[in-house]
Scaffold this active site. Structure first.
Site, PDB file in Angstrom:
ATOM      1  N   MET A 174      38.382  48.530  39.342  1.00 41.35           N
ATOM      2  CA  MET A 174      37.536  47.744  40.241  1.00 41.35           C
ATOM      3  C   MET A 174      38.401  46.862  41.135  1.00 41.35           C
ATOM      4  O   MET A 174      39.242  46.115  40.623  1.00 41.35           O
ATOM      5  CB  MET A 174      36.587  46.852  39.435  1.00 41.35           C
ATOM      6  CG  MET A 174      35.571  47.596  38.612  1.00 41.35           C
ATOM      7  SD  MET A 174      34.665  46.471  37.512  1.00 41.35           S
ATOM      8  CE  MET A 174      35.822  46.381  36.143  1.00 41.35           C
ATOM      9  N   PHE A 193      36.789  39.018  39.143  1.00 43.76           N
ATOM     10  CA  PHE A 193      37.806  39.500  40.089  1.00 43.76           C
ATOM     11  C   PHE A 193      38.435  40.824  39.629  1.00 43.76           C
ATOM     12  O   PHE A 193      37.976  41.418  38.668  1.00 43.76           O
ATOM     13  CB  PHE A 193      38.819  38.399  40.396  1.00 43.76           C
ATOM     14  CG  PHE A 193      38.134  37.123  40.839  1.00 43.76           C
ATOM     15  CD1 PHE A 193      37.504  37.047  42.072  1.00 43.76           C
ATOM     16  CD2 PHE A 193      38.069  36.030  40.005  1.00 43.76           C
ATOM     17  CE1 PHE A 193      36.839  35.889  42.464  1.00 43.76           C
ATOM     18  CE2 PHE A 193      37.406  34.867  40.390  1.00 43.76           C
ATOM     19  CZ  PHE A 193      36.787  34.796  41.629  1.00 43.76           C
ATOM     20  N   GLY A 194      39.431  41.352  40.354  1.00 47.43           N
ATOM     21  CA  GLY A 194      39.918  42.725  40.159  1.00 47.43           C
ATOM     22  C   GLY A 194      40.223  43.083  38.717  1.00 47.43           C
ATOM     23  O   GLY A 194      40.829  42.304  38.007  1.00 47.43           O
ATOM     24  N   SER A 195      39.813  44.270  38.271  1.00 55.21           N
ATOM     25  CA  SER A 195      39.940  44.598  36.861  1.00 55.21           C
ATOM     26  C   SER A 195      39.696  46.089  36.636  1.00 55.21           C
ATOM     27  O   SER A 195      39.671  46.878  37.569  1.00 55.21           O
ATOM     28  CB  SER A 195      38.955  43.756  36.045  1.00 55.21           C
ATOM     29  OG  SER A 195      37.678  43.778  36.675  1.00 55.21           O
ATOM     30  N   ARG A 196      39.436  46.472  35.360  1.00 53.43           N
ATOM     31  CA  ARG A 196      39.340  47.887  34.998  1.00 53.43           C
ATOM     32  C   ARG A 196      38.531  48.049  33.716  1.00 53.43           C
ATOM     33  O   ARG A 196      38.507  47.148  32.871  1.00 53.43           O
ATOM     34  CB  ARG A 196      40.764  48.408  34.811  1.00 53.43           C
ATOM     35  CG  ARG A 196      40.947  49.735  34.125  1.00 53.43           C
ATOM     36  CD  ARG A 196      42.427  50.068  34.164  1.00 53.43           C
ATOM     37  NE  ARG A 196      42.766  51.235  33.363  1.00 53.43           N
ATOM     38  CZ  ARG A 196      43.950  51.830  33.415  1.00 53.43           C
ATOM     39  NH1 ARG A 196      44.889  51.372  34.226  1.00 53.43           N
ATOM     40  NH2 ARG A 196      44.211  52.881  32.664  1.00 53.43           N
TER      41      ARG A 196
END
Length: 214
Positions: free
Chosen positions: A93, A180-183
């Protein structure tokens, strides 16, 4: 499990949204047009925390994407929580994706384990083992077990998971959020048929990641 109706904007973001909009309003009165960057920041915060409702596919053996984003890994490996061979499908993401996480399958939560770690770029392979993460394993009614792991990224600093052992999850049910940005990594049994490929864009709940053997 804490349920709430889809509010369009995620409850996890309400404090950030209120603060960013309030700051932009105050600066509009104080410095006029120079407050534009703060309005853009407020707009970014609002779009980041959007949380739209999703339509759940009716296909019974479908494993749904737990997150919006892009497929970065499809490989045979070992489920780090169940300690058994598995197929891993990873969804990365970025900061423009919806970050609400949803259960990919129906079943009962058997394990929830948090692991402290680093904050490497979540698109990197070693993020699965070195980054801060939270793993949830679910046993379906037919005995099939699936694990899905929220992984913090370079910017993400907070993983939120509301699932607990014994909870019943339904496909598409909201169970967590990553700021925030991640997976999210999904570990499937080897008998599963993967329906996505590296580089594909996926949508939480809407996209079928794989089909389980019936």
């Amino acid at each position: 499990m804490n349920h709430y109706p889809h509010p369009i904007l995620a409850r996890e973001g309400w404090p950030y949204i209120v603060c960013s909009v309030a700051l932009a309003i105050v600066l509009s009165y104080a410095i006029g047009a120079w407050s534009l960057p703060f309005w853009l920041l407020a707009l970014f915060v609002v779009q980041f925390f959007r949380d739209p409702a999703r339509t759940i596919p009716t296909q019974k053996n479908a494993v749904l994407s737990p997150a919006d984003g892009r497929i970065v890994v499809v490989e045979r490996t070992e489920d780090p929580q169940l300690k058994q061979p598995a197929i891993k499908v990873s969804v990365f993401m970025n900061v423009f994706n919806v970050h609400s996480n949803r259960s990919p399958v129906d079943g009962t939560v058997t394990q929830v384990n948090y692991h402290a770690g680093s904050f490497l770029n979540a698109s990197m392979a070693k993020a699965s083992t070195e980054n801060e993460r939270n793993a949830v394993s679910v046993r379906m009614d037919n005995g099939t077990e699936v694990t899905f792991i929220q992984i913090a990224g370079l910017v993400a600093r907070r993983i939120l998971c509301y699932a607990k052992p014994g909870d019943r999850l339904a496909r598409g049910q909201r169970y967590g959020f990553i700021r925030f940005g991640s997976r999210v990594d999904v570990y499937l049994p080897l008998s599963a048929t993967v329906k996505v490929a590296i580089g594909d864009k996926v949508s939480a709940t809407h996209t079928i990641l794989a089909e389980l053997a019936e």
